[in-house]
Design a protein around this motif. Structure first.
Motif, PDB file in Angstrom:
ATOM      1  N   PRO A   1       0.831  -1.201   0.000  1.00  0.00           N
ATOM      2  CA  PRO A   1       0.000   0.000   0.000  1.00  0.00           C
ATOM      3  C   PRO A   1       0.868   1.254   0.000  1.00  0.00           C
ATOM      4  N   VAL A   2       0.395   2.334  -0.600  1.00  0.00           N
ATOM      5  CA  VAL A   2       1.245   3.511  -0.753  1.00  0.00           C
ATOM      6  C   VAL A   2       1.573   4.189   0.572  1.00  0.00           C
ATOM      7  N   ASP A   3       0.693   4.051   1.579  1.00  0.00           N
ATOM      8  CA  ASP A   3       0.982   4.717   2.855  1.00  0.00           C
ATOM      9  C   ASP A   3       1.402   3.757   3.957  1.00  0.00           C
ATOM     10  N   GLY A   4       1.524   2.459   3.630  1.00  0.00           N
ATOM     11  CA  GLY A   4       2.064   1.490   4.579  1.00  0.00           C
ATOM     12  C   GLY A   4       1.050   0.713   5.388  1.00  0.00           C
ATOM     13  N   PHE A   5      -0.204   1.162   5.447  1.00  0.00           N
ATOM     14  CA  PHE A   5      -1.249   0.453   6.197  1.00  0.00           C
ATOM     15  C   PHE A   5      -2.128  -0.346   5.234  1.00  0.00           C
ATOM     16  N   PRO A   6      -2.624  -1.499   5.669  1.00  0.00           N
ATOM     17  CA  PRO A   6      -3.529  -2.271   4.816  1.00  0.00           C
ATOM     18  C   PRO A   6      -4.864  -1.557   4.622  1.00  0.00           C
ATOM     19  N   TYR A   7      -5.603  -1.999   3.624  1.00  0.00           N
ATOM     20  CA  TYR A   7      -6.951  -1.489   3.361  1.00  0.00           C
ATOM     21  C   TYR A   7      -7.946  -2.593   3.709  1.00  0.00           C
ATOM     22  N   ILE A   8      -8.706  -2.395   4.760  1.00  0.00           N
ATOM     23  CA  ILE A   8      -9.669  -3.407   5.207  1.00  0.00           C
ATOM     24  C   ILE A   8     -10.963  -2.692   5.559  1.00  0.00           C
ATOM     25  N   GLY A   9     -12.017  -2.960   4.797  1.00  0.00           N
ATOM     26  CA  GLY A   9     -13.292  -2.302   5.069  1.00  0.00           C
ATOM     27  C   GLY A   9     -14.146  -2.211   3.831  1.00  0.00           C
ATOM     28  N   LYS A  10     -14.931  -1.144   3.721  1.00  0.00           N
ATOM     29  CA  LYS A  10     -15.863  -0.994   2.614  1.00  0.00           C
ATOM     30  C   LYS A  10     -15.122  -0.673   1.315  1.00  0.00           C
ATOM     31  N   LEU A  11     -15.532  -1.328   0.229  1.00  0.00           N
ATOM     32  CA  LEU A  11     -14.907  -1.131  -1.077  1.00  0.00           C
ATOM     33  C   LEU A  11     -15.217   0.274  -1.585  1.00  0.00           C
ATOM     34  N   PRO A  12     -14.203   1.089  -1.854  1.00  0.00           N
ATOM     35  CA  PRO A  12     -14.444   2.471  -2.281  1.00  0.00           C
ATOM     36  C   PRO A  12     -15.291   2.547  -3.552  1.00  0.00           C
ATOM     37  N   GLY A  13     -16.228   3.485  -3.549  1.00  0.00           N
ATOM     38  CA  GLY A  13     -17.035   3.741  -4.736  1.00  0.00           C
ATOM     39  C   GLY A  13     -18.131   2.737  -4.996  1.00  0.00           C
ATOM     40  N   ASN A  14     -18.452   1.888  -4.015  1.00  0.00           N
ATOM     41  CA  ASN A  14     -19.451   0.848  -4.221  1.00  0.00           C
ATOM     42  C   ASN A  14     -20.479   0.874  -3.102  1.00  0.00           C
ATOM     43  N   ASP A  15     -21.455  -0.010  -3.231  1.00  0.00           N
ATOM     44  CA  ASP A  15     -22.482  -0.158  -2.215  1.00  0.00           C
ATOM     45  C   ASP A  15     -21.846  -0.421  -0.854  1.00  0.00           C
ATOM     46  N   GLU A  16     -22.454   0.089   0.194  1.00  0.00           N
ATOM     47  CA  GLU A  16     -21.871  -0.043   1.528  1.00  0.00           C
ATOM     48  C   GLU A  16     -21.832  -1.473   2.044  1.00  0.00           C
ATOM     49  N   LYS A  17     -22.484  -2.386   1.357  1.00  0.00           N
ATOM     50  CA  LYS A  17     -22.476  -3.777   1.795  1.00  0.00           C
ATOM     51  C   LYS A  17     -21.460  -4.623   1.039  1.00  0.00           C
ATOM     52  N   ILE A  18     -20.512  -3.965   0.376  1.00  0.00           N
ATOM     53  CA  ILE A  18     -19.433  -4.664  -0.309  1.00  0.00           C
ATOM     54  C   ILE A  18     -18.126  -4.288   0.371  1.00  0.00           C
ATOM     55  N   TYR A  19     -17.344  -5.304   0.770  1.00  0.00           N
ATOM     56  CA  TYR A  19     -16.133  -5.090   1.562  1.00  0.00           C
ATOM     57  C   TYR A  19     -14.917  -5.672   0.854  1.00  0.00           C
ATOM     58  N   VAL A  20     -13.748  -5.221   1.299  1.00  0.00           N
ATOM     59  CA  VAL A  20     -12.507  -5.636   0.653  1.00  0.00           C
ATOM     60  C   VAL A  20     -11.374  -5.647   1.668  1.00  0.00           C
ATOM     61  N   ALA A  21     -10.375  -6.488   1.414  1.00  0.00           N
ATOM     62  CA  ALA A  21      -9.142  -6.518   2.212  1.00  0.00           C
ATOM     63  C   ALA A  21      -7.967  -6.658   1.257  1.00  0.00           C
ATOM     64  N   THR A  22      -7.005  -5.728   1.349  1.00  0.00           N
ATOM     65  CA  THR A  22      -5.840  -5.769   0.465  1.00  0.00           C
ATOM     66  C   THR A  22      -4.713  -4.936   1.080  1.00  0.00           C
ATOM     67  N   GLY A  23      -3.550  -4.949   0.427  1.00  0.00           N
ATOM     68  CA  GLY A  23      -2.424  -4.126   0.872  1.00  0.00           C
ATOM     69  C   GLY A  23      -1.764  -4.608   2.143  1.00  0.00           C
ATOM     70  N   PHE A  24      -1.591  -5.930   2.279  1.00  0.00           N
ATOM     71  CA  PHE A  24      -1.061  -6.513   3.514  1.00  0.00           C
ATOM     72  C   PHE A  24       0.466  -6.471   3.619  1.00  0.00           C
ATOM     73  N   ARG A  25       1.171  -6.030   2.540  1.00  0.00           N
ATOM     74  CA  ARG A  25       2.628  -6.124   2.493  1.00  0.00           C
ATOM     75  C   ARG A  25       3.053  -7.578   2.768  1.00  0.00           C
ATOM     76  N   GLY A  26       4.100  -7.776   3.566  1.00  0.00           N
ATOM     77  CA  GLY A  26       4.556  -9.139   3.846  1.00  0.00           C
ATOM     78  C   GLY A  26       3.937  -9.735   5.092  1.00  0.00           C
ATOM     79  N   ASN A  27       2.795  -9.199   5.513  1.00  0.00           N
ATOM     80  CA  ASN A  27       2.166  -9.621   6.773  1.00  0.00           C
ATOM     81  C   ASN A  27       0.773 -10.194   6.543  1.00  0.00           C
ATOM     82  N   GLY A  28       0.654 -11.019   5.506  1.00  0.00           N
ATOM     83  CA  GLY A  28      -0.652 -11.519   5.095  1.00  0.00           C
ATOM     84  C   GLY A  28      -1.348 -12.417   6.086  1.00  0.00           C
ATOM     85  N   MET A  29      -0.596 -13.251   6.799  1.00  0.00           N
ATOM     86  CA  MET A  29      -1.241 -14.141   7.759  1.00  0.00           C
ATOM     87  C   MET A  29      -1.863 -13.345   8.901  1.00  0.00           C
ATOM     88  N   ILE A  30      -1.214 -12.245   9.267  1.00  0.00           N
ATOM     89  CA  ILE A  30      -1.715 -11.406  10.354  1.00  0.00           C
ATOM     90  C   ILE A  30      -2.913 -10.581   9.898  1.00  0.00           C
TER      91      ILE A  30
END
Length: 509
Positions: A332-361
């Motif tokens: 991720p560009v700022d170093g923190f993962p993105y976990i929550g509502k998918l930007p630009g979409n319905d509020e009931k759609i969620y996403v998780a990405t940008g884990f760097r090398g800490n995917g299991m955590i």
């Protein structure tokens, strides 16, 4: 069963089919797209709370990054606490530190609750500096850790045969077998009434009335909530421009002297090297990882394995290489993962990405965040990991650099594609992107003369794919989509395969 590369990982023997008999025409409370640690952990957590959940996996459970991790469990991260303080403030950095402890506790609680046999063990980790520059880095890391209340202690010795300048020990870390773990989660999920459908490719979604309609390779599926646990969301989204895809490499060795370090180890090289052990069928193996680079940005990915092996042989008494594999993650560009509502979409759609090398955590932590958002309407981590967060001071420079890189790759590959007059110019075992009769193609010739010819333009955003010789795949350097030699999607965000022109065998071609 398989994973997203030609090379076999140390965990792969444990990958088994997990599909259930499922009525896909019913309405589901939550559909989770992706069958790795993020998706499976989330599905179980929500099923425990009474939601009727379905896991959709395009290949098989554990196919992606969970089948290719080295499975270190850390509550310190690739983004250091000092960086977190500077970018997000001390209070948010303290919450960030808390997230790692929460994640390991969730894993330990699941193992205990469901009696999962997955080689889990708590153990200390050692972080060590190899030169004066790294000494300064280590001092900065330790100071940041102290400010957020995270324990790191200087030591004079480390259990690794690597010459070092300075080192710290970090207690309470861990390791496990990731596929055995998510198999146990799947079993618990199914016992609670959850459904799993493998070999089901999710192509798109749309909001219709009070439900979300997923278009898949097995028809339309309805849900109240959708969670994309696919490592990076499919389609085209702002998150593809705030994340950069990277490849990392791992090798599992036996040692002649049986001097296997039980602890976890990490140096501060760039890219850094990391170590742990694992028993496989009674055989102890040392796993070493490193040589990370941006996806599609290595002239010869096979050389990455050679460099890693040579580096390890400098310090360890290596006997035999048993496994070597690579895997993908997103920065991720700022170093923190993105976990929550998918930007630009319905509020009931969620996403998780940008884990760097800490995917299991962060994959595990995502399960708690999604559960809290859906069941309780809020999460203590909601704000700091919000996918729609705007932090120009924290991430703007990296955002500009990353997107300049994407633009450069797009233009460069369109401009400098090699032109050939005949397919005979490509040697057996060779692959290249070519221009032939005015069109660009991805051409791979097997050692037996079999040609695989594909359109070379990634359907996601129009970049030209590049050959990955280590995994025999075509990788997109812009956003990380990957394809096998027949054009099949191995890794998103693309939802469309590379167009296949032909495979044929010719002794003259």
């Amino acid at each position: 069963m398989y994973r997203d590369g030609a090379r076999k990982s140390i965990w792969q023997e444990e990958i088994k089919k997990k599909s259930t008999e499922t009525d896909l025409y019913r309405m589901f409370d939550v559909v989770i797209v992706g069958g790795g640690i993020t998706g499976v952990s989330t599905a179980l957590k929500l099923q425990e709370s009474g939601k009727k959940c379905l896991i959709l996996e395009a290949a098989n459970i554990g196919f992606g990054t969970t089948g290719g991790t080295t499975a270190h469990l850390n509550d310190f991260f690739d983004t250091t606490f000092t960086q977190a303080i500077n970018r997000f403030g001390l209070e948010n950095a303290k919450l960030y530190a808390e997230s790692g402890k929460d994640a390991i506790d969730i894993i330990e609680d699941n193992i205990r609750k469901y009696n999962i046999q997955c080689d889990f063990v708590r153990k200390p980790a050692y972080l060590f500096a190899l030169d004066e520059k790294q000494e300064k880095q280590l001092k900065d890391i330790v100071e940041g850790a102290s400010r957020v209340g995270h324990e790191m202690m200087y030591v004079s010795e480390i259990p690794f045969p690597v010459p070092f300048k300075e080192a710290v020990v970090i207690p309470g870390q861990g390791s496990f077998h990731p596929i055995k773990y998510i198999k146990g989660l799947c079993d618990a999920f199914i016992q609670l009434g959850g459904s799993i459908v493998e070999e089901c490719f999710c192509e798109s979604h749309e909001k219709k009335d009070d439900s979300i309609i997923l278009t898949t390779s097995k028809g339309e599926i309805k849900a109240e909530y959708v969670i994309y646990a696919t490592h990076i969301p499919p389609g085209v989204n702002v998150l593809h421009f705030t994340n950069a895809p990277y490849r990392s490499y791992a090798i599992a060795f036996t040692l002649k002297d049986e001097n296997y370090p039980w602890e976890l180890g990490y140096d501060l090289e760039d890219p850094y090297h990391y170590y742990r052990i694992q028993d496989v069928d009674g055989q102890k193996l040392l796993i070493a990882g490193g040589e990370d680079h941006k996806t599609g940005h290595s002239d010869d990915t096979g050389e990455c394995f050679s460099r890693l092996e040579n580096y390890v042989r400098e310090y360890f008494n290596v006997e035999t290489v048993y496994y070597s594999w690579s895997s993908q993650y997103y920065e991720p560009v700022d170093g923190f993962p993105y976990i929550g509502k998918l930007p630009g979409n319905d509020e009931k759609i969620y996403v998780a990405t940008g884990f760097r090398g800490n995917g299991m955590i962060f994959g595990t932590l995502s399960s708690q965040i999604f559960h809290d958002l859906i069941i309780n309407g809020e999460s203590k981590y909601e704000k700091i990991f919000n996918p729609s967060r705007i932090k120009p001071l924290a991430g703007f420079t990296e955002f500009v650099k990353e997107n300049a890189s994407v633009a450069f790759d797009f233009i460069k590959d369109k401009t400098f594609i090699e032109k050939i007059e005949s397919f005979s110019e490509v040697r057996e075992g060779e692959a290249k992107v070519i221009r032939y009769e005015g069109n660009s193609y991805a051409l791979y010739k097997e050692n037996n003369g079999m040609l695989h010819l594909l359109r070379s333009t990634c359907p996601h955003a129009g970049c030209e794919v590049r050959w990955n010789s280590a995994e025999l795949s075509w990788d997109c350097p812009c956003h990380g989509s990957r394809f096998n030699v027949n054009g099949k999607v191995l890794t998103g965000p693309t939802t469309k395969k590379l167009e296949k022109i032909f495979p044929y065998q010719s002794n003259k071609s």
